[in-house]
Design a protein around this motif. Structure first.
Motif, PDB file in Angstrom:
ATOM      1  N   SER A 150     -67.833 -15.852 -59.113  1.00 41.90           N
ATOM      2  CA  SER A 150     -68.286 -14.881 -58.118  1.00 41.90           C
ATOM      3  C   SER A 150     -69.420 -15.469 -57.304  1.00 41.90           C
ATOM      4  O   SER A 150     -70.203 -16.288 -57.796  1.00 41.90           O
ATOM      5  N   ARG A 172     -67.715 -10.756 -51.776  1.00 42.04           N
ATOM      6  CA  ARG A 172     -68.140  -9.527 -51.106  1.00 42.04           C
ATOM      7  C   ARG A 172     -67.229  -9.325 -49.893  1.00 42.04           C
ATOM      8  O   ARG A 172     -67.637  -9.533 -48.754  1.00 42.04           O
ATOM      9  N   PHE A 173     -65.983  -8.963 -50.148  1.00 43.54           N
ATOM     10  CA  PHE A 173     -65.010  -8.868 -49.059  1.00 43.54           C
ATOM     11  C   PHE A 173     -64.798  -7.391 -48.743  1.00 43.54           C
ATOM     12  O   PHE A 173     -64.038  -6.713 -49.434  1.00 43.54           O
ATOM     13  N   ASN A 174     -65.459  -6.919 -47.730  1.00 42.53           N
ATOM     14  CA  ASN A 174     -65.351  -5.491 -47.418  1.00 42.53           C
ATOM     15  C   ASN A 174     -65.145  -5.282 -45.927  1.00 42.53           C
ATOM     16  O   ASN A 174     -64.797  -6.224 -45.217  1.00 42.53           O
ATOM     17  N   MET A 177     -65.951  -7.734 -43.206  1.00 45.07           N
ATOM     18  CA  MET A 177     -65.388  -9.077 -43.364  1.00 45.07           C
ATOM     19  C   MET A 177     -65.310  -9.831 -42.030  1.00 45.07           C
ATOM     20  O   MET A 177     -64.809  -9.310 -41.037  1.00 45.07           O
ATOM     21  N   GLU A 181     -64.488 -15.213 -43.630  1.00 52.46           N
ATOM     22  CA  GLU A 181     -64.201 -14.638 -44.949  1.00 52.46           C
ATOM     23  C   GLU A 181     -62.706 -14.336 -45.096  1.00 52.46           C
ATOM     24  O   GLU A 181     -62.130 -14.518 -46.171  1.00 52.46           O
ATOM     25  N   VAL A 185     -60.269 -15.748 -48.020  1.00 50.89           N
ATOM     26  CA  VAL A 185     -59.389 -14.939 -48.867  1.00 50.89           C
ATOM     27  C   VAL A 185     -57.956 -15.471 -48.802  1.00 50.89           C
ATOM     28  O   VAL A 185     -57.284 -15.643 -49.830  1.00 50.89           O
ATOM     29  N   THR A 197     -62.721  -8.064 -55.054  1.00 51.34           N
ATOM     30  CA  THR A 197     -63.844  -7.758 -54.183  1.00 51.34           C
ATOM     31  C   THR A 197     -64.815  -6.790 -54.842  1.00 51.34           C
ATOM     32  O   THR A 197     -64.435  -5.933 -55.637  1.00 51.34           O
ATOM     33  N   ALA A 217     -60.301  -2.069 -48.130  1.00 56.75           N
ATOM     34  CA  ALA A 217     -60.194  -2.961 -49.289  1.00 56.75           C
ATOM     35  C   ALA A 217     -58.853  -2.793 -50.009  1.00 56.75           C
ATOM     36  O   ALA A 217     -58.168  -3.772 -50.320  1.00 56.75           O
ATOM     37  N   LEU A 223     -56.479  -8.795 -51.026  1.00 56.72           N
ATOM     38  CA  LEU A 223     -57.338  -8.346 -52.126  1.00 56.72           C
ATOM     39  C   LEU A 223     -56.504  -7.758 -53.259  1.00 56.72           C
ATOM     40  O   LEU A 223     -55.702  -6.848 -53.033  1.00 56.72           O
TER      41      LEU A 223
END
Ligand code: SF4
Ligand code: SF4
Length: 363
Positions: A150, A172-174, A177, A181, A185, A197, A217, A223
């Protein structure tokens, strides 16, 4: 790992990615009483939650998970992930043994190298006697099922993809993004990793459009696991209901997010590389300050980034960090973007203070 491979198959590389899974996050469990925390975890299990994430550094949370799973029917089928911030092999081994004792298990399903946020830390992890070699040995011994890592910094995670053979990447893929990023992914998937995430609500900042944030998400094609920390049974129920009922973003909703993200990119110059923090004698989280400030500008009013409990907590921490800066300038020598970090930190301080005071539109 006995009893868990069936479940792991749902998000492990090359297997069914059509089901994005809810993961009970346990960071907030430091606040409830022990009995309340254990009851919360058991409540979640009763509602069908079958993946729980914890960490050595989440205070008593790991032990609560162990207590909650003890003597519960079907507990062996619950996937438990935990993490260690140790970078050296000996430290990681000690952490793993502590985790196993806390969890009351003979193996951890996914063991994460936790919060690898700088290149020096990554180098230490990859060293011959580093944490990666130790966790690989533990996997060979059957003490760890899958290996994860992580981190918060995209450039570090890009290097991770290039150098490490992982099962799960957690970032921290929200809804904030960036293109970088998104590429990260997609690259992780191409490498056959599962992607998890955290901070779906950006650490509590997104308060107005939590539905959009969750849907972003859950329905993002890259994800596989969405970790959501819950402090109360009501939060468990609310998040599970929203998770289950969520539908993909409509075109206009997605366009709104893209427009906001584009504005974020044009107002944010810090590329989140983390060199400044590595060079800073006080390890100040400069990139977090700059990126937070950018998000407050872009998502502030629209998404409820201001005035939320999460915002107040984070902003207070960042104000303290900025105040600790003695303006030595070491960070600026390392910044690839040649940012005037000292001056920018001072400017950011006023803006963040205004946010904390509920004067978010100033500054
Ligand atoms: S100027 Fe401040 S942030 Fe930069 S290295 Fe020195 S103490 Fe750290
Ligand atoms: S301030 Fe500069 S060195 Fe620090 S993370 Fe941003 S771009 Fe990198």
């Amino acid at each position: 790992v006995t009893g868990t491979d069936t479940l792991l198959r749902r998000f492990v590389p090359g297997l069914d990615r059509s089901v994005c899974r809810f993961v009970l996050g346990t960071i907030p469990l430091a606040r409830p009483t022990p009995d309340e925390a254990v009851a919360l975890i058991r409540h979640a299990l009763g509602r069908g939650v079958d993946v729980i994430d914890t960490a050595r550094v989440y205070g008593p949370a790991e032990a609560y998970v162990g207590r909650a799973l003890r003597d519960v029917p079907g507990a062996d089928d619950v996937v438990v992930t935990t993490k260690s911030v140790s970078r050296d092999g000996d430290g990681l081994r000690r952490d793993l043994e502590t985790s196993l004792a806390n969890l009351g298990r003979r193996a951890v399903d996914v063991f994460f190298l936790h919060q690898v946020d700088s290149f020096p830390e990554l180098d230490a992890v990859l060293a011959p006697n580093g944490a990666l070699a130790a966790v690989q040995r533990a996997r060979d011994e059957g003490l760890v099922g899958k290996i994860g890592l992580s981190g918060h910094f995209t450039p570090v995670l890009v290097r991770v993809l290039e150098t490490m053979d992982l099962d799960v990447l957690l970032g921290r893929f929200n809804l904030t993004m960036t293109d970088d990023e998104a590429e990260l992914v997609a690259g992780a998937h191409e490498r056959g990793m599962a992607v998890a995430t955290m901070k779906v609500y950006e650490g509590g900042f997104v308060t107005k459009h939590t539905d959009l944030a969750l849907r972003f998400a859950v329905h993002h094609p890259g994800l596989d696991l969405v970790m959501i920390g819950c402090e109360t049974v009501e939060q468990v129920d609310g998040n599970l209901a929203a998770f289950t009922a969520s539908r993909p973003l409509a075109d206009d909703e997605e366009q709104r997010l893209r427009t906001a993200a584009e504005a974020l990119r044009s107002t944010t110059f810090c590329s989140y590389c983390g060199y400044c923090t590595a060079a800073c004698p006080k390890a100040l989280p400069v990139a977090h300050v700059f990126n937070l400030e950018g998000k407050l500008q872009v998502y502030g009013d629209d998404y409820g980034f201001q005035g939320s409990p999460g915002a107040a907590m984070y902003v207070s921490e960042f104000l303290s960090a900025i105040d600790a800066c003695d303006e030595c300038g070491a960070c600026e020598e390392r910044c690839p973007n040649r940012l005037p970090i000292r001056r920018l930190l001072k400017e950011r301080r006023a803006r963040l203070q205004a946010c904390l005071d509920g004067r978010g539109d100033e500054g």
